[in-house]
Design a protein around this motif. Sequence first.
Motif, mmCIF file in Angstrom:
data_model
loop_
_atom_site.group_PDB
_atom_site.id
_atom_site.type_symbol
_atom_site.label_atom_id
_atom_site.label_comp_id
_atom_site.label_asym_id
_atom_site.label_seq_id
_atom_site.Cartn_x
_atom_site.Cartn_y
_atom_site.Cartn_z
ATOM 1 N N ALA A 1 -1.607 54.806 14.277
ATOM 2 C CA ALA A 1 -0.325 55.458 13.976
ATOM 3 C C ALA A 1 0.834 54.504 14.253
ATOM 4 C CB ALA A 1 -0.173 56.739 14.790
ATOM 5 N N ALA A 2 0.733 53.765 15.346
ATOM 6 C CA ALA A 2 1.802 52.815 15.687
ATOM 7 C C ALA A 2 1.891 51.712 14.633
ATOM 8 C CB ALA A 2 1.544 52.206 17.067
ATOM 9 N N LEU A 3 0.745 51.230 14.202
ATOM 10 C CA LEU A 3 0.769 50.115 13.246
ATOM 11 C C LEU A 3 1.266 50.551 11.872
ATOM 12 C CD1 LEU A 3 0.227 47.081 13.036
ATOM 13 C CD2 LEU A 3 -1.978 47.662 11.999
ATOM 14 N N ILE A 4 0.824 51.709 11.412
ATOM 15 C CA ILE A 4 1.271 52.141 10.080
ATOM 16 C C ILE A 4 2.775 52.436 10.108
ATOM 17 C CG2 ILE A 4 0.709 54.632 10.259
ATOM 18 C CD1 ILE A 4 -0.132 52.642 7.150
ATOM 19 N N ASP A 5 3.243 52.993 11.206
ATOM 20 C CA ASP A 5 4.682 53.244 11.334
ATOM 21 C C ASP A 5 5.463 51.919 11.274
ATOM 22 O OD1 ASP A 5 6.942 55.042 11.911
ATOM 23 O OD2 ASP A 5 7.053 53.940 13.805
ATOM 24 N N HIS A 6 4.934 50.923 11.940
ATOM 25 C CA HIS A 6 5.571 49.604 11.929
ATOM 26 C C HIS A 6 5.576 49.027 10.510
ATOM 27 C CE1 HIS A 6 6.893 45.827 13.697
ATOM 28 N NE2 HIS A 6 6.012 45.205 12.922
ATOM 29 N N ALA A 7 4.448 49.184 9.822
ATOM 30 C CA ALA A 7 4.351 48.660 8.449
ATOM 31 C C ALA A 7 5.318 49.385 7.516
ATOM 32 C CB ALA A 7 2.916 48.781 7.940
ATOM 33 N N VAL A 8 5.432 50.693 7.681
ATOM 34 C CA VAL A 8 6.348 51.477 6.843
ATOM 35 C C VAL A 8 7.789 51.008 7.050
ATOM 36 C CG1 VAL A 8 7.336 53.792 6.515
ATOM 37 C CG2 VAL A 8 4.845 53.503 6.639
ATOM 38 N N LYS A 9 8.174 50.842 8.305
ATOM 39 C CA LYS A 9 9.542 50.372 8.586
ATOM 40 C C LYS A 9 9.785 49.005 7.950
ATOM 41 C CE LYS A 9 10.195 52.638 13.075
ATOM 42 N NZ LYS A 9 9.777 52.496 14.483
ATOM 43 N N GLY A 10 8.813 48.118 8.095
ATOM 44 C CA GLY A 10 8.969 46.754 7.560
ATOM 45 C C GLY A 10 9.044 46.756 6.044
ATOM 46 N N ALA A 11 8.202 47.571 5.404
ATOM 47 C CA ALA A 11 8.184 47.602 3.933
ATOM 48 C C ALA A 11 9.465 48.239 3.398
ATOM 49 C CB ALA A 11 6.957 48.366 3.442
ATOM 50 N N ALA A 12 9.951 49.276 4.067
ATOM 51 C CA ALA A 12 11.196 49.926 3.632
ATOM 52 C C ALA A 12 12.364 48.951 3.751
ATOM 53 C CB ALA A 12 11.455 51.172 4.472
ATOM 54 N N ARG A 13 12.393 48.230 4.861
ATOM 55 C CA ARG A 13 13.468 47.250 5.064
ATOM 56 C C ARG A 13 13.401 46.164 3.990
ATOM 57 N NH1 ARG A 13 12.280 44.646 10.261
ATOM 58 N NH2 ARG A 13 10.906 43.431 8.935
ATOM 59 N N LEU A 14 12.186 45.686 3.726
ATOM 60 C CA LEU A 14 12.044 44.603 2.754
ATOM 61 C C LEU A 14 12.444 45.047 1.346
ATOM 62 C CD1 LEU A 14 11.288 41.699 2.277
ATOM 63 C CD2 LEU A 14 8.916 42.436 1.920
ATOM 64 N N ALA A 15 11.983 46.229 0.950
ATOM 65 C CA ALA A 15 12.334 46.732 -0.387
ATOM 66 C C ALA A 15 13.851 46.830 -0.523
ATOM 67 C CB ALA A 15 11.687 48.094 -0.621
ATOM 68 N N ALA A 16 14.507 47.332 0.515
ATOM 69 C CA ALA A 16 15.971 47.482 0.482
ATOM 70 C C ALA A 16 16.660 46.123 0.431
ATOM 71 C CB ALA A 16 16.430 48.259 1.715
ATOM 72 N N GLN A 17 16.132 45.179 1.194
ATOM 73 C CA GLN A 17 16.751 43.849 1.209
ATOM 74 C C GLN A 17 16.595 43.147 -0.146
ATOM 75 O OE1 GLN A 17 14.835 42.031 4.613
ATOM 76 N NE2 GLN A 17 16.420 42.748 6.029
ATOM 77 N N TYR A 18 15.443 43.334 -0.800
ATOM 78 C CA TYR A 18 15.271 42.765 -2.148
ATOM 79 C C TYR A 18 16.352 43.313 -3.086
ATOM 80 C CZ TYR A 18 10.434 40.913 -1.433
ATOM 81 O OH TYR A 18 9.315 40.232 -1.046
ATOM 82 N N MET A 19 16.593 44.629 -3.001
ATOM 83 C CA MET A 19 17.585 45.231 -3.898
ATOM 84 C C MET A 19 18.973 44.653 -3.640
ATOM 85 S SD MET A 19 15.714 47.039 -5.774
ATOM 86 C CE MET A 19 16.892 47.915 -6.806
ATOM 87 N N ALA A 20 19.379 44.636 -2.372
ATOM 88 C CA ALA A 20 20.729 44.156 -2.047
ATOM 89 C C ALA A 20 20.900 42.684 -2.417
ATOM 90 C CB ALA A 20 21.031 44.377 -0.570
ATOM 91 N N ALA A 21 19.809 41.927 -2.373
ATOM 92 C CA ALA A 21 19.891 40.510 -2.732
ATOM 93 C C ALA A 21 19.814 40.318 -4.245
ATOM 94 C CB ALA A 21 18.769 39.732 -2.045
ATOM 95 N N GLY A 22 19.478 41.380 -4.978
ATOM 96 C CA GLY A 22 19.284 41.249 -6.422
ATOM 97 C C GLY A 22 18.047 40.424 -6.743
ATOM 98 N N PHE A 23 17.025 40.566 -5.907
ATOM 99 C CA PHE A 23 15.857 39.696 -5.999
ATOM 100 C C PHE A 23 14.643 40.439 -6.535
ATOM 101 C CE2 PHE A 23 12.101 37.597 -4.063
ATOM 102 C CZ PHE A 23 12.290 36.316 -4.541
ATOM 103 N N VAL A 24 13.901 39.796 -7.415
ATOM 104 C CA VAL A 24 12.642 40.333 -7.904
ATOM 105 C C VAL A 24 11.536 39.386 -7.462
ATOM 106 C CG1 VAL A 24 11.381 41.208 -9.904
ATOM 107 C CG2 VAL A 24 13.880 41.125 -9.943
ATOM 108 N N HIS A 25 10.665 39.856 -6.578
ATOM 109 C CA HIS A 25 9.595 39.005 -6.061
ATOM 110 C C HIS A 25 8.610 38.637 -7.172
ATOM 111 C CE1 HIS A 25 5.688 38.142 -4.206
ATOM 112 N NE2 HIS A 25 6.347 37.740 -3.134
ATOM 113 N N GLY A 26 8.241 39.631 -7.954
ATOM 114 C CA GLY A 26 7.407 39.364 -9.114
ATOM 115 C C GLY A 26 5.940 39.706 -8.965
ATOM 116 N N VAL A 27 5.366 39.526 -7.767
ATOM 117 C CA VAL A 27 3.925 39.776 -7.592
ATOM 118 C C VAL A 27 3.682 40.523 -6.283
ATOM 119 C CG1 VAL A 27 1.609 38.787 -7.816
ATOM 120 C CG2 VAL A 27 3.561 37.533 -8.726
ATOM 121 N N LEU A 28 4.058 41.808 -6.282
ATOM 122 C CA LEU A 28 3.925 42.600 -5.051
ATOM 123 C C LEU A 28 2.523 43.194 -4.934
ATOM 124 C CD1 LEU A 28 7.454 44.299 -5.014
ATOM 125 C CD2 LEU A 28 6.684 42.306 -3.709
#
Length: 459
Positions: free
Chosen positions: A221-248
């Motif tokens: 539970a602790a690890l999945i919660d950590h992963a969710v927070k990290g993925a949410a932050r990353l997705a948001a940061q990609y948007m604000a940067a106008g960045f498309v990673h391309g191979v998620l």
Amino acid sequence: MAEYRPETTILGLGDAFYDAVEAARFPQHVVRFRNDRAAASVGLDGLSDEAWIDHFGRFTPLPGSLPQPLALRYHGHQFRTYNPDLGDGRGFLFAQVRDDRGRLMDLGTKGSGTTPYSRFGDGRLTLKGAVREILATEMLEALGVTTSRTFSVIETGEALTRNDEPSPTRAAVLVRLNHSHIRYGSFQRHAFHQDRESLAKLVDYCLAHLAPEASGPTPVAALIDHAVKGAARLAAQYMAAGFVHGVLNTDNINITGESFDYGPWRFAPAWDAGFTAAYFDHAGLYAFGRQAEALQWNLFQLGGALRLIAETDELKGPLEAFPQRYRAALSDAMLGRLGVKRLGSAEDEALVAAIQTALVATQMDPDRFFFDWRGGVRRGASVADHHYSHDAFSEFLRLVPDFATSAPSHDYWADADPCTMLIDEVESLWAPIAERDDWAPLHAKIAAIRRMGEAHREP
Ligand code: AMP
Ligand code: MG
């Protein structure tokens, strides 16, 4: 400046997680990029160029770190199809070190030769691919995105054949500094093999060494919660940067939430949800506006793997929190890039929505928008002024005064134009290297990107 602190923590996982491998021997070693700023964060900036080549071109072990390179084992979903034939096929984990924040960091390679996971590949990286990874990581770091850093690029003198570059093309070996190389696909591999013991061991490794701050009723539970927070932050940061990673794909998503592995990335010229980076992404699965959805889908695959050693209840709550976490992270990232005050979650979300409405309707250059409105204060005359009188901007214009701080002070904000990285510029930075081995434009751009980064870090 940090002290050099080598680690071998990964060896605690044991042989089921990696294969010891050897680096390719290259005909030549020419240092093309040496990231002394990143090196300083792990106490390695004092190396002579000769020692640099010895470690990051010939892969002589760093004292006290791993005695031999390790090709990490993983599987993954690629474009939503499960692929058990993955693993480090052109890279390996070279060393582990502590950084200046005390974090356990990996020095991993790309283009260092074949491994048991190379399949039909040559284990190599093109020089152009390496240059593109430098540009992506420097831009993302400057824009505040949680990313791996390009640590070293050494040209190797080999000639490669590729179908997406004029061939033969030049080769390089790249080293990246990453907050771990444990991917969602690393967990998927053990689940695929029904190996509960290894899966539990990997969870414990992550919690002990990569996410000591994670908490929850059980380790999973602790690890999945950590992963969710990290993925949410990353997705948001990609948007604000106008960045498309391309191979998620799940093999490219780090359990720490740090972005890495840059192939066909692009920055979006406009706020266009359908803007796609990879020429082979025909369905637009990883398009600009679908990145949060892609990361959420990946989290469900991670959850599916962890289900082997956990009850659904341990996973459900954290996974269901993704949309809220993403919304909050989007406010952080968008208003952070704008450099404005925070008023409260509802007000902040309203401003984010107003920005998106305006950018979608006008299709103006998002970099220009964030540049013109830094601090919530409209700068002097801009080439984009006609957009700001567009109806679609009225809500933003109404809301933004309450968020405004003072006009920004760094001299970057007085430049005529923002520092950007659209595809035409990527190509125009590569051309002088390809045509006359002229690296000056690339190095000038890196300096300009770092100056923009300083401007963004200013309060
Ligand atoms: P990527 O799309 O770069 O994340 O790579 C997906 C998989 O293909 C990974 O297992 C890589 O190690 C492998 N791979 C990609 N390019 C090569 C190459 N040139 N030689 C060997 N393996 C490769
Ligand atoms: Mg990859």
